[in-house]
Design a protein around this motif. Structure first.
Motif, PDB file in Angstrom:
ATOM      1  N   ARG A  55      -6.961  -1.658  -2.309  1.00  0.00           N
ATOM      2  CA  ARG A  55      -7.472  -1.150  -0.166  1.00  0.00           C
ATOM      3  C   ARG A  55      -7.775   0.563  -0.577  1.00  0.00           C
ATOM      4  N   ASN A  56      -7.549   1.171  -1.293  1.00  0.00           N
ATOM      5  CA  ASN A  56      -8.383   2.329  -0.868  1.00  0.00           C
ATOM      6  C   ASN A  56      -9.823   2.407  -2.242  1.00  0.00           C
ATOM      7  N   LEU A  69     -13.868   8.807   7.398  1.00  0.00           N
ATOM      8  CA  LEU A  69     -14.458   8.338   6.501  1.00  0.00           C
ATOM      9  C   LEU A  69     -16.124   8.129   6.489  1.00  0.00           C
ATOM     10  N   SER A  95      -4.221   5.422  -7.328  1.00  0.00           N
ATOM     11  CA  SER A  95      -5.285   5.688  -6.850  1.00  0.00           C
ATOM     12  C   SER A  95      -6.550   6.403  -6.363  1.00  0.00           C
ATOM     13  N   VAL A 148     -10.117   5.528  -4.342  1.00  0.00           N
ATOM     14  CA  VAL A 148     -10.934   6.051  -3.653  1.00  0.00           C
ATOM     15  C   VAL A 148     -12.283   6.813  -3.830  1.00  0.00           C
ATOM     16  N   ASN A 152       1.554   4.067  -2.896  1.00  0.00           N
ATOM     17  CA  ASN A 152       0.387   5.242  -2.476  1.00  0.00           C
ATOM     18  C   ASN A 152       1.702   6.300  -2.482  1.00  0.00           C
ATOM     19  N   TYR A 174       0.485  -1.068   0.066  1.00  0.00           N
ATOM     20  CA  TYR A 174      -0.335   0.204  -0.275  1.00  0.00           C
ATOM     21  C   TYR A 174       0.858   1.153  -0.221  1.00  0.00           C
ATOM     22  N   LEU A 201      -0.961   3.926   6.184  1.00  0.00           N
ATOM     23  CA  LEU A 201      -1.023   5.568   6.274  1.00  0.00           C
ATOM     24  C   LEU A 201      -0.700   7.156   7.385  1.00  0.00           C
ATOM     25  N   VAL A 250      -5.789  10.577   5.473  1.00  0.00           N
ATOM     26  CA  VAL A 250      -6.788  10.412   5.552  1.00  0.00           C
ATOM     27  C   VAL A 250      -7.111  12.088   5.141  1.00  0.00           C
ATOM     28  N   LEU A 301     -11.464   1.731   2.656  1.00  0.00           N
ATOM     29  CA  LEU A 301     -10.278   2.248   3.411  1.00  0.00           C
ATOM     30  C   LEU A 301     -10.668   1.476   4.433  1.00  0.00           C
ATOM     31  N   SER A 302     -11.971   1.844   4.913  1.00  0.00           N
ATOM     32  CA  SER A 302     -12.551   1.552   7.341  1.00  0.00           C
ATOM     33  C   SER A 302     -12.331   0.476   6.720  1.00  0.00           C
TER      34      SER A 302
END
Length: 629
Positions: free
Chosen positions: A255-256, A437, A500, A504, A172, A168, A611, A467, A259-260
């Motif tokens: 993964r985006n 989120l 990404s 997202v 990113n 990840y 992150l 985020v 995300l949560s």
């Protein structure tokens, strides 16, 4: 089911341990080459990844069944020569491993070397090995070389990881260039190819447009097409799933997309064991009653784990009590039957009857003992979990996060109270990110209050700021009416966030669309149905067996509904998604089959660390990751 990944990988490993011959099924179970030959004793040499591949499949104590008397890591410095014994090498195809093999052959350490590579051995490395062996006159000691295509870790029949850490971050990273991104994609594709080769299936591939998912899907499609052109390709046999007439669908996500799920707390047994106790390679380490560390295996050999891994923790605690009560009743029944008549003399008939009961009791002892071991194991694990739940108020975190994710809103006082209450710094940070989120429009005053509460607890806010930056960027993209300014924002976003950003945005829309079923599960269900559906109509289709089209779309290739699916998450997966997909498979009529895989399996804390690192690379928030521990 035909797609039992764990069983298929185990079969490949067992064959490899038997010098790539069918295992000896006669007599002593020695793992000899065939039933007419004497027992063959072997040495196993692995690197760390290949050891991790074996670990969940074959326990150390079971290696002897396959004739493995000793095993070593290849980088162990003081390996001694053991003549007249063949050595099985199971290694990644890397330059350092090739050099180690050449050195072992030249000394020589072993009688013969049977080389097995976890994925395809590139030609330059093969030539390097051949050249080294020729120069040391040791070529005859290298018996065989095999590409095994086993470079993935299967933890359960329907769960695998490519063990590719920090994907990840790499995808990113704002400083990542095209070449670095391509290398990451190539590694992911190589791992997925190994999974498909082990299953011997060529799936129909679906993914959203844009981002890492499309890049992986297109590259995997290309690799499968090239491979299928070979006469003796890995999919010549078993391409139709044996007894099944339909190919599976492979759904690839980034993964985006949601995300949560990588951040939230969960209340079920398997995710709790992973998140709180650090379940790794199907093993947890906990403190025993007297403070001594205890290590437990949690896999499909444990019936309680299989039955209750997806259950909420309170139900697990109830089930432990039920199992313990039933065990005590069975023990009392054995004691009653074997105790005779109190106060009376035995006559011959009594003796015969009691002897029968004694024999029955002796026969039942192993089963009772095994049951007690399982009950004690889960009692200890549940006790430790309960202590952590109380200490950190994890039940409260689960409830607050679930409310936010379900309703898309949160009472400010309830949120701030949770942030100022019990829990580790990471627990509070995870809750704050879930708030970001889940609530579509976050008032500035509420954001400031949340950040103040985090600072009060001395929490590193890098991940939170990262985020928040992504979310504000998404809002700008969504509300921008000017096409020129929107294009500039996209250019800027792609520069800083890699490929990404569109994923997202899509993921946040899915997340906020009501109901608490995971967006991933809902999307997989729609893709498996194979019918027109607004949620997935825009998803690309790649069919490696069909003529290539330029668009990647192919409605005529949809042969749904699909009975079997492989779901793959790029950038880190978790046991929450795995459990949700298994529930989806079981509630279908008739039941379907879903395999879940990911680049790596991450706890919420581990994902927040990633992150945090991205936030640091963006120059956001604190500079110390240690504050988030």
């Amino acid at each position: 089911m035909s797609l039992n990944l764990r069983q298929k990988q185990t079969n490949c490993i067992v064959r490899m341990l038997n010098l790539n011959q069918p295992p000896n099924t006669s007599g002593g179970g020695s793992g000899g080459v065939n039933s007419t030959e004497e027992e063959v004793y072997k040495i196993l040499i692995m690197d760390k990844l290949c050891r991790d591949i074996l670990s969940p499949l074959i326990h150390v104590k079971d290696l002897r069944k396959h004739g493995i008397t000793l095993y070593f890591l290849i980088d162990k410095a003081d390996r001694q020569p053991i003549p007249d014994v063949p050595a099985i090498y199971f290694l990644q195809p890397t330059p350092s491993n090739i050099r180690s093999i050449a050195r072992d052959a030249s000394i020589p350490l072993y009688h013969s070397l049977h080389l097995n590579f976890s994925s395809s051995l590139p030609r330059p490395l093969l030539e390097e090995l051949a050249s080294a062996a020729l120069s040391s006159d040791s070529l005859t000691r290298i018996s065989k070389i095999y590409d095994q295509y086993l470079e993935f870790i299967t933890l359960e029949p329907d769960l695998f990881s490519l063990a590719q850490p920090s994907t990840y971050i790499q995808l990113n990273d704002p400083s990542a260039g095209d070449r670095e991104i391509e290398e990451i994609v190539d590694r992911v594709v190589a791992g997925l190819f190994c999974v498909l080769a082990t299953l011997a299936v060529v799936p129909i591939i679906r993914c959203a447009r844009g981002g890492p998912a499309e890049m992986v899907a297109a590259a995997l499609d290309s690799r499968l097409r090239d491979h299928l052109l070979a006469k003796n390709n890995l999919f010549s046999e078993g391409g139709n799933l044996g007894g099944s007439f339909q190919r599976p669908i492979l759904c690839i996500f980034d993964r985006n997309f949601e995300l949560s799920v990588g951040i939230q707390h969960d209340w079920c047994y398997r995710p709790l064991a992973h998140d709180v106790l650090g379940l790794k390679l199907n093993r947890v380490n906990v403190q025993g009653e007297k403070g001594a560390p205890r290590s437990y295996e949690l896999d499909d050999s444990d019936p309680f784990w299989v039955a209750n891994g997806s259950s909420p923790f309170p139900k697990v605690a109830e089930e432990i009590e039920i199992q313990l009560s039933k065990y005590k009743q069975d023990v009392d029944e054995v004691n009653r039957r074997t105790g005779g008549k109190v106060g009376d003399e035995f006559d011959g008939q009594d003796l015969i009857g009691n002897t029968k009961h004694l024999m029955s009791a002796v026969n039942s002892l192993p089963e009772l003992t095994e049951r007690k071991k399982v009950i004690d194991k889960h009692t200890n694990i549940a006790t430790v979990l309960l202590g952590e739940i109380k200490e950190r108020s994890l039940d409260s975190y689960c409830n607050v996060e679930n409310d936010m994710l379900t309703k898309g809103s949160m009472d400010r006082n309830t949120l701030l109270s949770a942030l100022r209450g019990k829990g580790t710094k990471v627990d509070k940070l995870r809750l704050a990110i879930i708030y970001l989120l889940s609530v579509e429009m976050t008032p500035q005053s509420d954001l400031e209050a949340v950040e103040a509460a985090l600072r009060e607890s001395e929490v590193d806010t890098c991940a939170f700021q990262y985020v928040k930056k992504i979310k504000s960027l998404n809002v700008s993209l969504a509300t921008s009416g000017n096409s020129a300014s929107k294009s500039n924002i996209v250019d800027w976003a792609e520069k800083f966030y890699g490929q990404s950003i569109s994923a997202v945005t899509a993921g946040m829309k899915n997340l906020l669309s009501g109901g608490r079923q995971l967006a991933l599960t809902r999307t997989v269900e729609a893709l498996m149905e194979g019918r027109p559906n607004p949620e997935v109509d825009s998803y690309l289709v790649f069919d490696p067996r069909a003529p290539k089209t330029s668009s990647g779309m192919g409605g005529n290739h949809l042969k749904g509904p699909f009975k079997e699916a492989i779901v793959f998450m790029i950038g880190g997966g978790n046991y929450v998604e795995y459990g949700s997909l298994q529930e989806l498979a079981q509630r279908q009529q008739p039941a379907k089959h879903v395999i879940y895989g990911t680049t790596e399996i991450l706890t919420g804390a581990e994902f927040v660390d990633q992150l945090t690192l991205l936030g640091q690379k963006m120059g956001l928030g604190s500079t110390s990751i240690g504050a988030a521990q």
